[in-house]
Scaffold this motif. Structure first.
Motif, PDB file in Angstrom:
ATOM      1  N   LEU A   1       0.832  -1.201   0.000  1.00 36.04           N
ATOM      2  CA  LEU A   1       0.000   0.000   0.000  1.00 36.04           C
ATOM      3  C   LEU A   1       0.868   1.253   0.000  1.00 36.04           C
ATOM      4  N   ASP A   2       1.906   1.257   0.804  1.00 37.64           N
ATOM      5  CA  ASP A   2       2.782   2.424   0.880  1.00 37.64           C
ATOM      6  C   ASP A   2       3.460   2.687  -0.465  1.00 37.64           C
ATOM      7  N   ALA A   3       3.967   1.619  -1.111  1.00 37.30           N
ATOM      8  CA  ALA A   3       4.622   1.776  -2.414  1.00 37.30           C
ATOM      9  C   ALA A   3       3.646   2.288  -3.461  1.00 37.30           C
ATOM     10  N   HIS A   4       2.419   1.831  -3.375  1.00 37.86           N
ATOM     11  CA  HIS A   4       1.418   2.289  -4.342  1.00 37.86           C
ATOM     12  C   HIS A   4       1.096   3.762  -4.135  1.00 37.86           C
ATOM     13  N   ARG A   5       0.875   4.155  -2.896  1.00 35.76           N
ATOM     14  CA  ARG A   5       0.486   5.544  -2.618  1.00 35.76           C
ATOM     15  C   ARG A   5       1.612   6.518  -2.966  1.00 35.76           C
ATOM     16  N   LYS A   6       2.858   6.059  -2.909  1.00 33.52           N
ATOM     17  CA  LYS A   6       3.990   6.900  -3.284  1.00 33.52           C
ATOM     18  C   LYS A   6       4.244   6.896  -4.788  1.00 33.52           C
ATOM     19  N   GLY A   7       3.503   6.060  -5.528  1.00 28.86           N
ATOM     20  CA  GLY A   7       3.660   6.032  -6.975  1.00 28.86           C
ATOM     21  C   GLY A   7       4.794   5.172  -7.460  1.00 28.86           C
ATOM     22  N   TRP A   8       5.369   4.331  -6.583  1.00 31.01           N
ATOM     23  CA  TRP A   8       6.488   3.484  -6.991  1.00 31.01           C
ATOM     24  C   TRP A   8       6.033   2.293  -7.831  1.00 31.01           C
ATOM     25  N   SER A   9       4.814   1.826  -7.613  1.00 28.59           N
ATOM     26  CA  SER A   9       4.292   0.674  -8.349  1.00 28.59           C
ATOM     27  C   SER A   9       2.772   0.736  -8.324  1.00 28.59           C
ATOM     28  N   ASP A  10       2.160  -0.015  -9.221  1.00 32.43           N
ATOM     29  CA  ASP A  10       0.701  -0.097  -9.256  1.00 32.43           C
ATOM     30  C   ASP A  10       0.289  -1.418  -8.614  1.00 32.43           C
ATOM     31  N   ASN A  11      -0.101  -1.358  -7.360  1.00 37.01           N
ATOM     32  CA  ASN A  11      -0.533  -2.540  -6.613  1.00 37.01           C
ATOM     33  C   ASN A  11      -2.044  -2.537  -6.372  1.00 37.01           C
ATOM     34  N   SER A  12      -2.763  -1.731  -7.139  1.00 34.41           N
ATOM     35  CA  SER A  12      -4.165  -1.490  -6.812  1.00 34.41           C
ATOM     36  C   SER A  12      -5.017  -2.751  -6.880  1.00 34.41           C
ATOM     37  N   ARG A  13      -4.790  -3.597  -7.863  1.00 33.08           N
ATOM     38  CA  ARG A  13      -5.635  -4.783  -7.986  1.00 33.08           C
ATOM     39  C   ARG A  13      -5.430  -5.737  -6.825  1.00 33.08           C
ATOM     40  N   THR A  14      -4.182  -5.897  -6.395  1.00 28.93           N
ATOM     41  CA  THR A  14      -3.916  -6.762  -5.246  1.00 28.93           C
ATOM     42  C   THR A  14      -4.481  -6.154  -3.967  1.00 28.93           C
ATOM     43  N   LEU A  15      -4.354  -4.845  -3.815  1.00 27.29           N
ATOM     44  CA  LEU A  15      -4.903  -4.178  -2.626  1.00 27.29           C
ATOM     45  C   LEU A  15      -6.417  -4.341  -2.570  1.00 27.29           C
ATOM     46  N   TRP A  16      -7.070  -4.277  -3.729  1.00 29.56           N
ATOM     47  CA  TRP A  16      -8.523  -4.473  -3.750  1.00 29.56           C
ATOM     48  C   TRP A  16      -8.878  -5.900  -3.320  1.00 29.56           C
TER      49      TRP A  16
END
Length: 634
Positions: A599-614
Motif C-alpha cells: 500500500l505504501d509503495a502504491h500511494r507513493k507512486g512506486w508501483s501499481d498494486n491497486s488490484r492486489t490491494l482491492w
C-alpha cells in the motif's frame, strides 16, 4: 427471477425444521420481493422467493403437478417455454397456468432426467418427484443462475441460490478451503465448482445433480461448450447470419409481463443489444449508463451516440471513489471473496435500472465468443513462438531472460517483457494462466502467511486452467483459451458479478449472447473471423456496421472498469490504511506487514498494486462478515 432454497434427508424421513427453512428463505428475500412459498413433507423442505416476471397472477411457487406428486422451485426464465408447451400439449400433457415454471414440470413427466436437454434459458431449479423419491437439481448451460449445495454432517442435503442462505444454519460448517483462497488471489474469484467453504460446492454450468434416498448423489454434465460443424466460411455470409442470430436471441429474451430495459455502456456489445432491442420495441426503450469523472474510464459520449441514434431514453449516473457505502456492501452481496472491482459500478448500474424496469438485457459474452479481450492475441503470438522453439530450449532461454529482466509492473504491457519471457518458458496452460491471473506466483508466495502456504499442500490455481485445457474440444489456441474462459472467467466472474449485483436490487438481467445455440455457432467460426490484424471481434463489428456508428465500433477497447490505481492513491488508500491499522482477521492468512508495504509503495507512486490491494480489501470484508470468532483452515 427468483431465489430458491431447500433441505433433503438423504437417509431417512426426518421432519424438516420449518423455522430454519424460513430463515434460509428470508436470507435471499432480495431475490424475490413479490412473495414467498414453501413445501414441507417428511424428509423434504422446499422454499421459494418470487420476483414476478411472467404470468404474474398464477406463477406462484412451489408449483405442483396433480396430486402433488412432483414439486418444483425455480429461479430464472425459460425462453423457449412457449414452443415446449405446444410440443408437450401435442403429447397430451395438460397445463393449468401460463408460466414457464409449469413447462419444466411437464418436461420432467415427459422426459425425466433428460428434460434439461430440451430447456433453453437461464435457470437453476430443484424438482422433487415423490414417486421416485428423487430430488433433481439443474443449472443452465453457461452458468447464468447460481446454485450452492452441501451435505451436512448428519447426512442431510441443503441447497440455495446464494451462499448466505446456507450460512444461516447453525449446523453449517464454516471451514475455509485454502485452495479457494489461492484461487481468489490468483483469479479474483473462487472457481467453480469450489466455494470459499470446504464441503460446499456450486453446481457447475451445464450440470445436473440427482439424489435418491439411500444412494450416493449422481452428478452429470449435460452440456459442454463445443463448436457445430456447419458454420459458413464467407465473411459476408457470416456477418449477415450473426446479425440474424443475435436479433433472434434478443427477441426471444424480450418476453416479460413487466418493463424491460437495457444496459448501455457505450461499448460494442451493449450497443449492439441496445440497437436490436430498439428495433423490436417501437414503443420506446430505457437504457442505463454508468460514467466516471476520470475521462480515460468514461464512455458516456459513446453511449449517448447510440441512445440518440435510436431515440432511447437514457438514464445516467456517475460513480466516484467516495461511494464507500457501496464498497462496504459488496462482501455481503457476494458472500464469498469476490475481487472484480467493476462490481461496484455494476451494483450502481443495477440500482439505477431497478428504479425504472424489472428486467434488463446485457451485452456480456461478446468478448469471450469473439475474442475481444487483449489476452487472446497475446496468447496466440506466444503459442506461435512456443511452436518454433522446443520445450527445453524455451525453458533455458526464456526462463533465464525472465529471471534477469527487471520487474516493471508499473510500465505498459509492451515493456513488461519479464512476464512475457516467463510465459514463453511455460507450458500452454501455464502461459495462459499468467495471462489471466491477477497476481503472480511470486507475489502470492510473499503475501500468504506461512500457515496458509502449508495448508495448500502444493496446490496451485494454475491447475484449474490445465485441467480445462486438457478437456477442451479444440486444437486452435485461441479457441482453447475461449473455452477456458467459458468454463472459468465467465461463470466465476462476469455472471456472478451481474447476478448478485442485479438480484441485490431485485432486478433480472438477461444475456442474449449466451444463448447456447449462438455460443456453439460462434465457437465454430475460424479464428480469422474473430482475430484479424491483432484486433478482436472482426466479424461481430462487420455484422453491426449497419446498426452502429463507426466511432463506437472501431475505437480502442476500454472495458467496464474503475480507476483503482488513482483511487488507491486517494480516498481508497486512506480508508484501507486505516483499516489495516485497526487490525483485521487477515493475519492468519496474509503477511500484513507485506500488505502494508504494498500500500505504501502504491500511494507513493512506486508501483501499481491497486488490484492486489482491492483483493485484500474484499477478502478482509468477507472475513469480517462471515467468520466468527476465528476462521478455521482445513
Amino acid at each position: 427471477m427468483c431465489g430458491i432454497s431447500g433441505w433433503f434427508d438423504m437417509v431417512g424421513l426426518l421432519q424438516p425444521d420449518r423455522l430454519l427453512s424460513k430463515a434460509m428463505n428470508d436470507a435471499i428475500a432480495h431475490r424475490g420481493p413479490d412473495g414467498e412459498g414453501f413445501h414441507f413433507e417428511p424428509g423434504l423442505a422446499l422454499g421459494h422467493r418470487r420476483l414476478a416476471i411472467i404470468d404474474l397472477s398464477t406463477g406462484e411457487q412451489p408449483m405442483f403437478t396433480e396430486g402433488s406428486r412432483i414439486a418444483i422451485v425455480f429461479n430464472g426464465e425459460i425462453f423457449n417455454y412457449r414452443q415446449l408447451r405446444r410440443q408437450l400439449e401435442r403429447q397430451g400433457h395438460p397445463f393449468r397456468t401460463n408460466s414457464d415454471t409449469e413447462v419444466i414440470l411437464r418436461a420432467w413427466v415427459a422426459w425425466g432426467h433428460d428434460c434439461v436437454d430440451h430447456i433453453e434459458g437461464q435457470f437453476a431449479f430443484a424438482l422433487w418427484d415423490r414417486s421416485e423419491q428423487t430430488l433433481f437439481l439443474a443449472r443452465d448451460r453457461l452458468g447464468e443462475k447460481p446454485l450452492y449445495y452441501a451435505v451436512l454432517p448428519d447426512k442431510t442435503f441443503v441447497f440455495a441460490s446464494e451462499l448466505k442462505a446456507l450460512t444461516v444454519r447453525p449446523d453449517f460448517p464454516r471451514r475455509i478451503d485454502p485452495r479457494a483462497v489461492e484461487d481468489f488471489f490468483a483469479y479474483g474469484y473462487v472457481t467453480d465448482p469450489r466455494t470459499i467453504y470446504a464441503g460446499v460446492k456450486k453446481l457447475g454450468a451445464g450440470c445436473a445433480l440427482s439424489l435418491q434416498r439411500g444412494q450416493e448423489p449422481k452428478l452429470r454434465t449435460y452440456w459442454q461448450p463445443k463448436p457445430i460443424s456447419d458454420a459458413p466460411c464467407d465473411a459476408a455470409t457470416v456477418a449477415e447470419e450473426l446479425r440474424a442470430r443475435l436479433a433472434a436471441s434478443v427477441n426471444a429474451q424480450l418476453v416479460a409481463d413487466v418493463p424491460v430495459g437495457t444496459f448501455l455502456s457505450g461499448g460494442v456489445d451493449s450497443s449492439a443489444i441496445t440497437a436490436l432491442m430498439a428495433k423490436s420495441l417501437p414503443q420506446g426503450l430505457s437504457a442505463f449508463t454508468i460514467g466516471f469523472k476520470e475521462a480515460a474510464f468514461d464512455e458516456r459520449s459513446h453511449a449517448e451516440a447510440v441512445a440518440s441514434r435510436y431515440g432511447v431514453t437514457q438514464h445516467v449516473e456517475v460513480v466516484s471513489p467516495d461511494d464507500m457505502e457501496t464498497v462496504a456492501r459488496l462482501p455481503g452481496i457476494y458472500d464469498e471473496p469476490f475481487g472484480d472491482s467493476s462490481a461496484m459500478p455494476t451494483y450502481r448500474l443495477c440500482k439505477l435500472a431497478r428504479r425504472h424496469v424489472t428486467v434488463a438485457l446485457s451485452g456480456d459474452g461478446g468478448d469471450e465468443l469473439f475474442a475481444g479481450y487483449r489476452r487472446y492475441p497475446f496468447h496466440a503470438r506466444e503459442e506461435a513462438l512456443r511452436g518454433v522453439f522446443p520445450g527445453l530450449m524455451r525453458r533455458l532461454v526464456f526462463g533465464t531472460l525472465g529471471e534477469v529482466y527487471p520487474q516493471l509492473d508499473w510500465a505498459p504491457r509492451m515493456f513488461r517483457a519479464r512476464q512475457t519471457f516467463r510465459e514463453l518458458a511455460a507450458t500452454t496452460a501455464e502461459g495462459y494462466f499468467h495471462n489471466v491471473s491477477v497476481t503472480s506466483d511470486e507475489l502470492r508466495s510473499a503475501l500468504f502467511a506461512p500457515e496458509l502456504k502449508r495448508a495448500l499442500k502444493g496446490y496451485r490455481a494454475a491447475d484449474v486452467i490445465a485441467q480445462h485445457m486438457k478437456n477442451a474440444p479444440f486444437d486452435d489456441p485461441v479457441a482453447m483459451a475461449q473455452y477456458v474462459d467459458l468454463k472459468t472467467w465467465l461463470p466465476g466472474d462476469i455472471l456472478t458479478k451481474v447476478d448478485r449485483a442485479s438480484m441485490a436490487n431485485s432486478l433480472e438481467v438477461r444475456v442474449p449472447m449466451l444463448d447456447a445455440s449462438f455460443v456453439e455457432w460462434a465457437l465454430s467460426l475460424p479464428r480469422d473471423f474473430k482475430l484479424r490484424g491483432g484486433e478482436g471481434k472482426f466479424v461481430l463489428k462487420r455484422a453491426l456496421e449497419p446498426l452502429l456508428p463507426h466511432k463506437v465500433l472501431y475505437r480502442p477497447k476500454q472495458g467496464f472498469s474503475v480507476p483503482l490505481a488513482r483511487w488507491f492513491r486517494g480516498e481508497f488508500g486512506e480508508a484501507f490504511s486505516l483499516r489495516l491499522k485497526r487490525g483485521t482477521a487477515l493475519d492468519e492468512f496474509l503477511d500484513l506487514p507485506f500488505a502494508a508495504r504494498m500500500l505504501d509503495a502504491h500511494r507513493k507512486g512506486w508501483s501499481d498494486n491497486s488490484r492486489t490491494l482491492w483483493l485484500i480489501w474484499m477478502f478482509d470484508g468477507f472475513l469480517q462478515r462471515h467468520l466468527t470468532p476465528t476462521p478455521e483452515l482445513v
